[in-house]
Write a protein that holds these residues in place. Structure first.
Motif, PDB file in Angstrom:
ATOM      1  N   MET A 360      26.805  50.111   5.522  1.00 29.65           N
ATOM      2  CA  MET A 360      28.247  50.042   5.350  1.00 29.65           C
ATOM      3  C   MET A 360      28.624  49.879   3.879  1.00 29.65           C
ATOM      4  SD  MET A 360      29.544  50.595   8.208  1.00 29.65           S
ATOM      5  CE  MET A 360      28.751  50.876   9.792  1.00 29.65           C
ATOM      6  N   THR A 361      27.808  49.143   3.136  1.00 34.69           N
ATOM      7  CA  THR A 361      28.067  48.990   1.710  1.00 34.69           C
ATOM      8  C   THR A 361      27.816  50.292   0.962  1.00 34.69           C
ATOM      9  OG1 THR A 361      27.372  46.679   1.888  1.00 34.69           O
ATOM     10  CG2 THR A 361      27.568  47.577  -0.316  1.00 34.69           C
ATOM     11  N   MET A 362      26.834  51.067   1.418  1.00 35.25           N
ATOM     12  CA  MET A 362      26.593  52.373   0.809  1.00 35.25           C
ATOM     13  C   MET A 362      27.825  53.259   0.926  1.00 35.25           C
ATOM     14  SD  MET A 362      22.663  53.045   2.104  1.00 35.25           S
ATOM     15  CE  MET A 362      22.621  54.795   1.643  1.00 35.25           C
ATOM     16  N   LEU A 363      28.452  53.257   2.102  1.00 31.18           N
ATOM     17  CA  LEU A 363      29.661  54.056   2.279  1.00 31.18           C
ATOM     18  C   LEU A 363      30.813  53.504   1.445  1.00 31.18           C
ATOM     19  CD1 LEU A 363      28.000  55.166   4.775  1.00 31.18           C
ATOM     20  CD2 LEU A 363      30.222  55.469   5.882  1.00 31.18           C
ATOM     21  N   GLY A 364      30.986  52.180   1.478  1.00 35.04           N
ATOM     22  CA  GLY A 364      32.064  51.583   0.693  1.00 35.04           C
ATOM     23  C   GLY A 364      31.889  51.826  -0.796  1.00 35.04           C
ATOM     24  N   SER A 365      30.656  51.714  -1.272  1.00 35.69           N
ATOM     25  CA  SER A 365      30.387  51.973  -2.686  1.00 35.69           C
ATOM     26  C   SER A 365      30.632  53.435  -3.024  1.00 35.69           C
ATOM     27  CB  SER A 365      28.943  51.590  -3.024  1.00 35.69           C
ATOM     28  OG  SER A 365      28.724  50.211  -2.835  1.00 35.69           O
ATOM     29  N   ALA A 366      30.283  54.329  -2.100  1.00 37.46           N
ATOM     30  CA  ALA A 366      30.495  55.760  -2.340  1.00 37.46           C
ATOM     31  C   ALA A 366      31.971  56.074  -2.530  1.00 37.46           C
ATOM     32  CB  ALA A 366      29.919  56.578  -1.191  1.00 37.46           C
ATOM     33  N   VAL A 367      32.825  55.408  -1.750  1.00 36.28           N
ATOM     34  CA  VAL A 367      34.272  55.623  -1.895  1.00 36.28           C
ATOM     35  C   VAL A 367      34.725  55.211  -3.292  1.00 36.28           C
ATOM     36  CG1 VAL A 367      36.554  54.915  -1.093  1.00 36.28           C
ATOM     37  CG2 VAL A 367      34.763  55.410   0.568  1.00 36.28           C
ATOM     38  N   ILE A 368      34.292  54.030  -3.733  1.00 33.00           N
ATOM     39  CA  ILE A 368      34.706  53.532  -5.042  1.00 33.00           C
ATOM     40  C   ILE A 368      34.119  54.368  -6.172  1.00 33.00           C
ATOM     41  CG2 ILE A 368      34.536  51.576  -6.627  1.00 33.00           C
ATOM     42  CD1 ILE A 368      36.606  51.220  -4.490  1.00 33.00           C
ATOM     43  N   VAL A 369      32.848  54.761  -6.030  1.00 31.76           N
ATOM     44  CA  VAL A 369      32.220  55.616  -7.048  1.00 31.76           C
ATOM     45  C   VAL A 369      32.995  56.923  -7.183  1.00 31.76           C
ATOM     46  CG1 VAL A 369      30.172  56.988  -7.586  1.00 31.76           C
ATOM     47  CG2 VAL A 369      29.930  54.634  -6.806  1.00 31.76           C
ATOM     48  N   GLY A 370      33.298  57.540  -6.039  1.00 36.22           N
ATOM     49  CA  GLY A 370      34.049  58.783  -6.072  1.00 36.22           C
ATOM     50  C   GLY A 370      35.423  58.608  -6.684  1.00 36.22           C
ATOM     51  N   GLN A 371      36.090  57.526  -6.299  1.00 33.35           N
ATOM     52  CA  GLN A 371      37.428  57.269  -6.824  1.00 33.35           C
ATOM     53  C   GLN A 371      37.395  57.086  -8.337  1.00 33.35           C
ATOM     54  OE1 GLN A 371      39.235  53.523  -5.660  1.00 33.35           O
ATOM     55  NE2 GLN A 371      41.265  54.439  -5.614  1.00 33.35           N
ATOM     56  N   SER A 372      36.426  56.330  -8.815  1.00 31.70           N
ATOM     57  CA  SER A 372      36.343  56.054 -10.250  1.00 31.70           C
ATOM     58  C   SER A 372      35.943  57.293 -11.049  1.00 31.70           C
ATOM     59  CB  SER A 372      35.332  54.934 -10.499  1.00 31.70           C
ATOM     60  OG  SER A 372      35.694  53.770  -9.792  1.00 31.70           O
ATOM     61  N   ALA A 373      34.918  58.015 -10.563  1.00 33.69           N
ATOM     62  CA  ALA A 373      34.450  59.200 -11.290  1.00 33.69           C
ATOM     63  C   ALA A 373      35.529  60.267 -11.367  1.00 33.69           C
ATOM     64  CB  ALA A 373      33.195  59.749 -10.620  1.00 33.69           C
ATOM     65  N   SER A 374      36.196  60.501 -10.246  1.00 37.18           N
ATOM     66  CA  SER A 374      37.222  61.548 -10.248  1.00 37.18           C
ATOM     67  C   SER A 374      38.441  61.128 -11.054  1.00 37.18           C
ATOM     68  CB  SER A 374      37.627  61.901  -8.812  1.00 37.18           C
ATOM     69  OG  SER A 374      38.162  60.780  -8.143  1.00 37.18           O
TER      70      SER A 374
END
Length: 414
Positions: A360-374
């Motif tokens: 679940m943390t992998m998915l949550g982190s992926a959302v934040i990573v994507g949000q920040s990178a984009s």
């Protein structure tokens, strides 16, 4: 569908009484868990707004947001693994306290003579200590379902729980920026970051101290064999993670390009308010997922609503008014909620034994990573070519979400 959400030997079903998740978790749990997500949703947007206002550079603001995402990408899953091994309480208390202090430091540094590198370094630490409330809440609730519900009734309850959790995420991720916009407009650009720090200090602490966090970590239960870490890298786990990354990319690119769109019309601080239009249909549809028939499978839902998401983003580069872009956001919102629910439900169903918080943390982190990178990439595009070009970025992100859905469908059949 194969499921490893809970094990029969840990079931604790009360004879003669139908279990209720609200009763099992406690009546205060859901309000606390909902409000505790808001700092998580406000941080990236708040830091972007703060840095753009203080340093007058959308590119620097995007880069700062990207550093927040980098910190989350590198450390976030490790926090989830630590919660699986040592329990959520101590991990959340340490991370939440340090994160609040760093946010307060960022609010001061942005307007100080400190070099840009200092902002980037603090932003990385903010991302690294970001409390993973949403994924840990999912893991906590799945554990409660495994203990309190009979085996033949768990799947339906888990699906409904993931629907609620995704709706709660939507409320946080869509209305978090609205709160940022209101605070920045009515008070100061630093107000959203200070507000996030205070909310984290109070409600993340309350979430950590809630009785549901007192359950021993799965890896410390007698006779419990935690699945090996290599199970986390199977396609049926990585596809939802890729889909979550795509959703994060969409959130970041959409908000940043919308900020540029509103800046060209003289009102960049109102971007968060317009962005809120996306949440109207999104949260409602996320909750409505629980009513979908079982024959409408999780992968079919993902593909269906990701297609709606792509359809809504196609028109974005061609709109020229605030009203028109708000209509596009309303359509886009219909696709977001059910897609997120499907991603998390698939991830919960295929989580390796004893690795729920990690997944679940992998998915949550992926959302934040994507949000920040984009946010960083779209900020550079907007500075160089304007909002009309930047508005193609959300379309690219939506196509990634759809492609990940195809991969998930293939992995689920295998």
């Amino acid at each position: 569908m194969h499921t490893t959400i809970a094990e029969p030997e840990t079931t604790d079903v009360r004879v003669g009484r139908r279990p209720s998740l609200i009763r099992e978790a406690g009546y205060t749990y859901f309000p606390i868990a909902l409000i505790a997500r808001l700092p998580f949703a406000m941080m990236v947007v708040g830091i972007l707004t703060l840095v753009v206002s203080a340093r007058d550079s959308l590119a620097l603001g995007g880069a700062t947001s990207a550093m927040t995402g980098l910190g989350t990408a590198l450390i976030g899953p490790l926090l989830g693994a630590a919660a699986d091994r040592f329990g959520q309480r101590r991990v959340l208390l340490v991370a939440g306290t340090v994160n609040s202090l760093l946010l307060a430091a960022m609010a001061w540094l942005a307007f100080s003579p400190a070099p840009d590198a200092a902002l980037l370094g603090v932003a990385f630490l903010i991302g690294a200590t970001m409390p993973q409330v949403a994924p840990l809440s999912r893991s906590r609730l799945v554990g409660i379902i495994g203990r309190a519900f009979p085996k033949d009734g768990r799947t339906k309850v888990v699906n409904g729980t993931m629907a609620y959790e995704s709706a709660a995420d939507e409320i946080a991720f869509v209305f978090g920026p609205v709160i940022v916009g209101l605070l920045a407009t009515t008070m100061s650009p630093a107000a959203p970051v200070i507000g996030a720090a205070l909310l984290a200090l109070v409600f993340v602490t309350a979430f950590a101290l809630h009785p549901t966090a007192a359950t021993p970590a799965a890896s410390r239960e007698k006779g419990f064999a935690q699945a090996p870490a290599r199970e986390l890298f199977r396609a049926r786990i990585l596809a939802p993670v890729a889909g979550a990354l795509g959703m994060g990319l969409f959130f970041g690119s959409m908000l940043t390009s919308l900020t540029a769109f509103m800046a060209e019309r003289g009102a960049p601080e109102q971007a968060g308010l317009v962005y809120g239009a996306m949440g109207l249909g999104s949260a409602a549809l996320a909750l409505g997922v629980a009513l979908f028939p079982a024959r409408f499978t999780l992968t079919a839902r993902w593909l269906t609503f990701a297609t709606i998401l792509v359809g809504g983003t196609i028109a974005l580069p061609f709109v020229d008014s605030v009203a028109a872009i708000a209509v596009c956001l309303l359509v886009i919102g219909i696709g977001i909620g059910p897609t997120l629910v499907s991603q998390y439900s698939l991830a919960a169903a295929f989580s390796p034994r004893g690795r729920s918080a990690t997944v679940m943390t992998m998915l949550g982190s992926a959302v934040i990573v994507g949000q920040s990178a984009s946010s960083a990439i779209t900020g550079v595009i907007a500075d160089a070519a304007g909002s009309a070009v930047a508005l193609y970025a959300p379309l690219a992100a939506a196509l990634l979400v759809l492609g990940a859905g195809v991969a998930a469908a293939i992995a689920s059949r295998r």
